[in-house]
Write a protein that holds these residues in place. Sequence first.
Motif, PDB file in Angstrom:
ATOM      1  N   LYS A 163       0.749  -1.145   0.026  1.00 49.49           N
ATOM      2  CA  LYS A 163       0.157  -0.218   0.065  1.00 49.49           C
ATOM      3  C   LYS A 163       0.835   1.142  -0.059  1.00 49.49           C
ATOM      4  O   LYS A 163       0.312   2.140  -0.538  1.00 49.49           O
ATOM      5  N   GLU A 164       1.925   1.425   0.504  1.00 49.57           N
ATOM      6  CA  GLU A 164       2.877   2.396   0.599  1.00 49.57           C
ATOM      7  C   GLU A 164       4.161   2.451  -0.387  1.00 49.57           C
ATOM      8  O   GLU A 164       4.488   3.274  -0.958  1.00 49.57           O
ATOM      9  N   TYR A 165       4.465   1.225  -0.935  1.00 48.01           N
ATOM     10  CA  TYR A 165       5.872   1.007  -1.744  1.00 48.01           C
ATOM     11  C   TYR A 165       5.534   0.136  -2.868  1.00 48.01           C
ATOM     12  O   TYR A 165       4.668  -1.018  -2.773  1.00 48.01           O
ATOM     13  N   ASP A 198       9.085  -2.941   7.396  1.00 46.45           N
ATOM     14  CA  ASP A 198       7.969  -2.446   6.583  1.00 46.45           C
ATOM     15  C   ASP A 198       6.845  -3.365   6.550  1.00 46.45           C
ATOM     16  O   ASP A 198       5.796  -2.906   6.358  1.00 46.45           O
ATOM     17  N   GLU A 252       4.825  -3.767   9.582  1.00 48.22           N
ATOM     18  CA  GLU A 252       3.975  -2.514   9.867  1.00 48.22           C
ATOM     19  C   GLU A 252       2.790  -2.416   8.734  1.00 48.22           C
ATOM     20  O   GLU A 252       2.144  -1.645   8.802  1.00 48.22           O
ATOM     21  N   ASN A 312       3.152  -2.146   5.407  1.00 51.59           N
ATOM     22  CA  ASN A 312       3.420  -1.205   4.280  1.00 51.59           C
ATOM     23  C   ASN A 312       3.837  -1.917   2.775  1.00 51.59           C
ATOM     24  O   ASN A 312       3.598  -1.355   2.186  1.00 51.59           O
TER      25      ASN A 312
END
Length: 51
Positions: free
Chosen positions: A10-12, A36, A39, A41
């Motif tokens: 979702k982030e990277y 990550d 977490e 991500n």
Amino acid sequence: MIYRIKIEGKEYNENYTFETPKEGDILDELKAIVEDMKEGNIDKLEVEREA
């Protein structure tokens, strides 16, 4: 040694090249990626080593 790393989440969403020892230790890089992932991500990791 050269590593091709692909991460998705979702982030990277990245494809990049990591070269040891020029850019550091691959294990340190993978530890950061796993953190990550913990977490939430990053959902997917692919690592490929080139000779």
